[in-house]
Design a protein around this motif. Sequence first.
Motif, PDB file in Angstrom:
ATOM      1  N   LEU B  96       0.700  -1.309   0.128  1.00 47.27           N
ATOM      2  CA  LEU B  96       0.016   0.244  -0.040  1.00 47.27           C
ATOM      3  C   LEU B  96       0.856   1.288  -0.127  1.00 47.27           C
ATOM      4  CD1 LEU B  96      -2.531  -1.107   2.568  1.00 47.27           C
ATOM      5  CD2 LEU B  96      -3.074  -1.063   0.360  1.00 47.27           C
ATOM      6  N   ARG B  97       0.809   2.072  -1.204  1.00 44.13           N
ATOM      7  CA  ARG B  97       1.672   3.054  -1.412  1.00 44.13           C
ATOM      8  C   ARG B  97       0.826   4.272  -0.877  1.00 44.13           C
ATOM      9  NH1 ARG B  97       5.771   3.286  -6.203  1.00 44.13           N
ATOM     10  NH2 ARG B  97       3.865   3.251  -7.481  1.00 44.13           N
ATOM     11  N   GLU B  98       1.333   5.416  -0.953  1.00 46.75           N
ATOM     12  CA  GLU B  98       0.530   6.711  -0.571  1.00 46.75           C
ATOM     13  C   GLU B  98      -0.905   6.888  -1.187  1.00 46.75           C
ATOM     14  OE1 GLU B  98       0.685  11.423   0.226  1.00 46.75           O
ATOM     15  OE2 GLU B  98       2.799  10.306  -0.393  1.00 46.75           O
ATOM     16  N   ASP B  99      -0.688   6.570  -2.620  1.00 51.03           N
ATOM     17  CA  ASP B  99      -1.824   6.874  -3.543  1.00 51.03           C
ATOM     18  C   ASP B  99      -2.102   5.899  -4.239  1.00 51.03           C
ATOM     19  OD1 ASP B  99      -2.238   9.794  -3.134  1.00 51.03           O
ATOM     20  OD2 ASP B  99      -0.174  10.115  -3.865  1.00 51.03           O
ATOM     21  N   ASP B 100      -1.400   4.750  -4.236  1.00 53.68           N
ATOM     22  CA  ASP B 100      -1.815   3.589  -5.074  1.00 53.68           C
ATOM     23  C   ASP B 100      -1.645   2.107  -4.501  1.00 53.68           C
ATOM     24  OD1 ASP B 100       1.002   3.866  -5.315  1.00 53.68           O
ATOM     25  OD2 ASP B 100       0.540   3.984  -7.612  1.00 53.68           O
ATOM     26  N   LEU B 101      -2.116   0.998  -5.009  1.00 55.13           N
ATOM     27  CA  LEU B 101      -1.733  -0.275  -4.281  1.00 55.13           C
ATOM     28  C   LEU B 101      -0.860  -1.009  -5.475  1.00 55.13           C
ATOM     29  CD1 LEU B 101      -2.575  -2.552  -2.685  1.00 55.13           C
ATOM     30  CD2 LEU B 101      -4.689  -2.820  -4.370  1.00 55.13           C
ATOM     31  N   LEU B 102       0.370  -1.376  -5.125  1.00 53.93           N
ATOM     32  CA  LEU B 102       0.960  -2.211  -5.816  1.00 53.93           C
ATOM     33  C   LEU B 102       1.057  -3.351  -5.547  1.00 53.93           C
ATOM     34  CD1 LEU B 102       4.620  -0.622  -5.710  1.00 53.93           C
ATOM     35  CD2 LEU B 102       2.906  -0.348  -7.362  1.00 53.93           C
ATOM     36  N   PHE B 103       1.039  -4.547  -6.819  1.00 52.44           N
ATOM     37  CA  PHE B 103       0.995  -5.972  -6.651  1.00 52.44           C
ATOM     38  C   PHE B 103       1.957  -6.615  -7.536  1.00 52.44           C
ATOM     39  CE2 PHE B 103      -1.273  -9.843  -8.447  1.00 52.44           C
ATOM     40  CZ  PHE B 103      -1.133 -10.410  -6.996  1.00 52.44           C
ATOM     41  N   VAL B 115      -2.191   0.350  -9.429  1.00 61.70           N
ATOM     42  CA  VAL B 115      -3.540   0.814  -9.492  1.00 61.70           C
ATOM     43  C   VAL B 115      -3.776   1.903  -8.295  1.00 61.70           C
ATOM     44  CG1 VAL B 115      -5.982   0.513  -9.539  1.00 61.70           C
ATOM     45  CG2 VAL B 115      -4.350  -1.270 -10.366  1.00 61.70           C
ATOM     46  N   PRO B 116      -4.252   3.142  -8.920  1.00 63.99           N
ATOM     47  CA  PRO B 116      -4.451   4.432  -7.806  1.00 63.99           C
ATOM     48  C   PRO B 116      -5.759   3.940  -7.169  1.00 63.99           C
ATOM     49  CG  PRO B 116      -4.227   5.111 -10.172  1.00 63.99           C
ATOM     50  CD  PRO B 116      -4.286   3.786 -10.301  1.00 63.99           C
ATOM     51  N   TYR B 117      -5.798   4.327  -5.752  1.00 61.06           N
ATOM     52  CA  TYR B 117      -6.802   4.000  -4.845  1.00 61.06           C
ATOM     53  C   TYR B 117      -8.068   4.708  -5.333  1.00 61.06           C
ATOM     54  CZ  TYR B 117      -3.114   2.642  -1.580  1.00 61.06           C
ATOM     55  OH  TYR B 117      -2.131   2.260  -0.859  1.00 61.06           O
ATOM     56  N   GLY B 118      -7.981   5.787  -6.008  1.00 54.31           N
ATOM     57  CA  GLY B 118      -9.222   6.567  -6.619  1.00 54.31           C
ATOM     58  C   GLY B 118      -9.937   5.928  -7.603  1.00 54.31           C
ATOM     59  N   ARG B 119      -9.314   4.818  -8.222  1.00 56.70           N
ATOM     60  CA  ARG B 119      -9.932   4.216  -9.328  1.00 56.70           C
ATOM     61  C   ARG B 119     -10.837   2.862  -9.052  1.00 56.70           C
ATOM     62  NH1 ARG B 119     -10.138   7.801 -12.885  1.00 56.70           N
ATOM     63  NH2 ARG B 119      -8.017   8.525 -13.875  1.00 56.70           N
ATOM     64  N   MET B 120     -10.710   2.751  -7.580  1.00 57.44           N
ATOM     65  CA  MET B 120     -11.605   1.512  -7.300  1.00 57.44           C
ATOM     66  C   MET B 120     -13.021   1.702  -7.565  1.00 57.44           C
ATOM     67  SD  MET B 120     -12.238   0.416  -3.297  1.00 57.44           S
ATOM     68  CE  MET B 120     -13.866   1.091  -3.197  1.00 57.44           C
ATOM     69  N   GLN B 121     -13.680   0.876  -8.148  1.00 57.63           N
ATOM     70  CA  GLN B 121     -15.138   0.630  -8.279  1.00 57.63           C
ATOM     71  C   GLN B 121     -15.705  -0.375  -7.063  1.00 57.63           C
ATOM     72  OE1 GLN B 121     -16.601   2.538 -10.433  1.00 57.63           O
ATOM     73  NE2 GLN B 121     -14.645   3.052 -11.081  1.00 57.63           N
ATOM     74  N   LEU B 122     -15.016  -1.433  -6.966  1.00 57.90           N
ATOM     75  CA  LEU B 122     -15.499  -2.136  -5.746  1.00 57.90           C
ATOM     76  C   LEU B 122     -14.607  -3.172  -5.141  1.00 57.90           C
ATOM     77  CD1 LEU B 122     -16.528  -5.542  -6.881  1.00 57.90           C
ATOM     78  CD2 LEU B 122     -18.006  -3.919  -8.149  1.00 57.90           C
ATOM     79  N   ILE B 123     -14.871  -3.736  -4.227  1.00 62.16           N
ATOM     80  CA  ILE B 123     -13.822  -4.616  -3.626  1.00 62.16           C
ATOM     81  C   ILE B 123     -14.562  -6.123  -3.486  1.00 62.16           C
ATOM     82  CG2 ILE B 123     -12.344  -5.445  -1.729  1.00 62.16           C
ATOM     83  CD1 ILE B 123     -11.242  -2.750  -1.955  1.00 62.16           C
ATOM     84  N   ASP B 124     -14.130  -7.118  -3.940  1.00 56.68           N
ATOM     85  CA  ASP B 124     -14.526  -8.495  -3.816  1.00 56.68           C
ATOM     86  C   ASP B 124     -13.691  -9.333  -2.942  1.00 56.68           C
ATOM     87  OD1 ASP B 124     -16.659  -9.247  -5.169  1.00 56.68           O
ATOM     88  OD2 ASP B 124     -15.928  -9.802  -6.998  1.00 56.68           O
ATOM     89  N   ILE B 125     -14.367  -9.872  -2.033  1.00 55.65           N
ATOM     90  CA  ILE B 125     -13.617 -10.874  -1.126  1.00 55.65           C
ATOM     91  C   ILE B 125     -14.297 -12.363  -1.453  1.00 55.65           C
ATOM     92  CG2 ILE B 125     -13.148 -11.699   1.234  1.00 55.65           C
ATOM     93  CD1 ILE B 125     -12.750  -8.957   1.780  1.00 55.65           C
ATOM     94  N   THR B 126     -13.678 -13.240  -2.041  1.00 59.58           N
ATOM     95  CA  THR B 126     -14.089 -14.612  -2.151  1.00 59.58           C
ATOM     96  C   THR B 126     -13.490 -15.663  -1.414  1.00 59.58           C
ATOM     97  OG1 THR B 126     -12.641 -14.639  -4.166  1.00 59.58           O
ATOM     98  CG2 THR B 126     -14.861 -14.109  -4.629  1.00 59.58           C
ATOM     99  N   ARG B 127     -14.056 -16.599  -0.982  1.00 56.84           N
ATOM    100  CA  ARG B 127     -13.300 -17.922  -0.538  1.00 56.84           C
ATOM    101  C   ARG B 127     -13.867 -19.166  -1.160  1.00 56.84           C
ATOM    102  NH1 ARG B 127     -15.836 -14.639   3.322  1.00 56.84           N
ATOM    103  NH2 ARG B 127     -14.490 -13.566   4.826  1.00 56.84           N
ATOM    104  N   GLY B 128     -12.768 -19.789  -1.532  1.00 61.87           N
ATOM    105  CA  GLY B 128     -12.992 -21.333  -2.068  1.00 61.87           C
ATOM    106  C   GLY B 128     -13.133 -22.273  -0.825  1.00 61.87           C
ATOM    107  N   PRO B 129     -13.335 -23.552  -1.164  1.00 66.55           N
ATOM    108  CA  PRO B 129     -13.576 -24.233  -0.195  1.00 66.55           C
ATOM    109  C   PRO B 129     -12.267 -24.769   0.749  1.00 66.55           C
ATOM    110  CG  PRO B 129     -13.837 -25.504  -2.405  1.00 66.55           C
ATOM    111  CD  PRO B 129     -13.810 -24.044  -2.591  1.00 66.55           C
ATOM    112  N   VAL B 130     -11.387 -24.831  -0.171  1.00 61.48           N
ATOM    113  CA  VAL B 130      -9.839 -25.258   0.543  1.00 61.48           C
ATOM    114  C   VAL B 130      -9.499 -24.085   1.494  1.00 61.48           C
ATOM    115  CG1 VAL B 130      -7.726 -26.156   0.375  1.00 61.48           C
ATOM    116  CG2 VAL B 130      -9.344 -26.691  -1.278  1.00 61.48           C
TER     117      VAL B 130
END
Lengths: 557, 178
Positions: B96-103, B115-130
Amino acid sequence: MSEPAVPAPLAAPRTDHTDGQWHRLHPATPLLRGGIFMVAVLGFVIANLRERLIDLFLGEENYGGDPIDEIYQRGGTGWALLIIAGVLLVIIVAFYLSWRMHTFRINGEVVEVRSGLIFRSNRKARLDRVQGVNLARPLIPRLFGAARLDIAVAGQDGNVQLSYLGSKLADDLRRDILHLASGLRQARAPVVAADAVAPPNDPALTGDDAAPTLIGPPTAHSTLGNFAAARCNEFVASELDPDAAPPESVVRIPPGRLIGSVVLSGFTVFLLLAGIGLIVSVIAGSSGWVLVAVLPGLIGSVGYYFSRITKQLRFTIAGTADGVRVGFGLLSTSSQTLPPGRIHAIKVSQPILWRRLGWWQISINTAGHAAGASANNPTSTVLLPVGTFADVEKVLELALPGFTTDTHGALVENGMLGGRRVDVGVADFYSNAPPRAVWLRPFSWWRTGWAVSGNVALIRRGVLSRDLILIPLARMQGVSVKQGPIKRRLRLASADLLAVAGPVTASLSVIDVDEALVLFKWMSTCAVSSALADTSHRWSRAEEAPQPAADQYGATE
Amino acid sequence: MPDPDDLNPPEHAQVEPSERLDLVGVGEWKRVSPKYVLVEIVGTILFGVVVCGGASLLWLLLDATWALWVGIAVLLMTIINLVFEPRRVRSIGYLLREDDLLFRRGILFQRFVAVPYGRMQLIDITRGPVARWLGLADLKFVTAAATAGVSIPGLPEADAESLRDRLVELAEIRRAGL
């Protein structure tokens, strides 16, 4: 932003439809939205099945002769007429109800449409999220003097449709919606407007009174003759309102060039190859089935050429105070307004067949038509179907305001024609791929490069089809760099500038590793700073700001 | 002896020109949970079993010799994958940088995204069975871009949720429209 829910008085509201009250659409709407089709199908069914229908109701197998005679002879005329009247009544009531229930309202914040009799639907679009306003006149509604207004917001299916409206009303409503969306709350005084760098054909300058009323509203006709004349005028005029849309287009495409561009397309090459294959197979003595299989396709392709050409004929593009306006179409016309800052990526490209003629095409990505060409908006991603170098410069000026200095011009020229090699005769300003990239891109390595200038990122690539991609940094969604094992051996990498979906992808397939890292750092910082400085979601606000340079990216609130 | 997979190499690494794509001096990369290796291993084994099973069925029942070769090739690839799985999981990092997320992710095929934080449209959290069994979750940062921007797999559930809240908060401050 805290705007009042009730809109303050506008600069010059043309219509009384932006008052936040519910309004109805053009009375012929149900008919135009498929009613004609339904009536035709019903007529077809009755004409073909009338014997069967009589069987069904009278339960008699053999009556002989014409069913209408039979009904008359049996004295069932009254009943038959009653049934016909009943069916007509049901249709009319259904149409009337669907018209009654289909309402829209517009206020300072949203456009909202309610429709449906049994399944109600309600669509709302926030005005500051408008990605484009499209005024379409398909052939049949156009004959009736009706038009459809599409208000595009982001998303795959994010359109709010006002279909259908009277032509004049649709024109005025488009202007009012754009004004509301621009965040303009008061009339700009002529003095202020003269100082601003707004185009000379700014509607605010000419004022509301200057609107010539050559064509009365569709309801104002007194005689059939007037009505016909009005329809005729509307049919000929591409833009009804010379005030709302400056009549002169910056680009003129001669029909000959347009036809040539369609003929010199990849489809033609495919067609020629298919034709040669056909002739060869006939000479080789194959049986006739190949001909039977291929010939309908060849004949069908004539229709393809025809529809491509008629769609793009009478192309116009002009700058207005509310954005770029693109119009096209011969029989069904469409006129699209793209407010400033709604273009996410631009591609200037030249297929190899066009090179001798020096023709170029410009396509764009917008968030509104993310799914690309749909049936309703066939060419909405094309900003210039075919044009010369000078045309490209003019269109880019409209699409990227503030990108007009000599440096920018040189960058664009370079991106279109130049390359790393000196023999092209154009100086080079791009960061190019190193010569060792020849292993991966044997033909195009010397044209692969990137540059950044004035909040716009440029990517140059391709030899067979020359491409120049321009991305406004304020619209960029992110940046990524990649490297696989082969590129690692060559000390190369690839980079992608992430943009919304569309015909343009901004990828750079070969680039030096160190360059890639520079690009990555540069782009990730620029994307943030440009986005923060950007105010184009309420584009008139930026113009009203006291800064002398009304650069859409530079001005801050 | 520095670990070759270390996401945060010592500063002297940047002096010599490297063939590898590597961002230096951006900060401390955060890694995903080491338990995520299990999720990947289970997935790889399942894929290998299904494909090899299908291939051997074809070979035994229909006497198709090519299926045998396909099966052997898939088996080999699965084993190689399994060997490299821990390294691959260790290569996944975010910052997590000051203005954007690095991956970042990948060793053979490397990828870095900002990706700049300001560009976020939504955040998805998913969990598989394992992953659910191990208490892990995947977090996806969705932007308006055509290709998915960033998806961080294998975060401990609590971390994923706090990261989501943090990202939403950051995006709210830096909202930039489309």
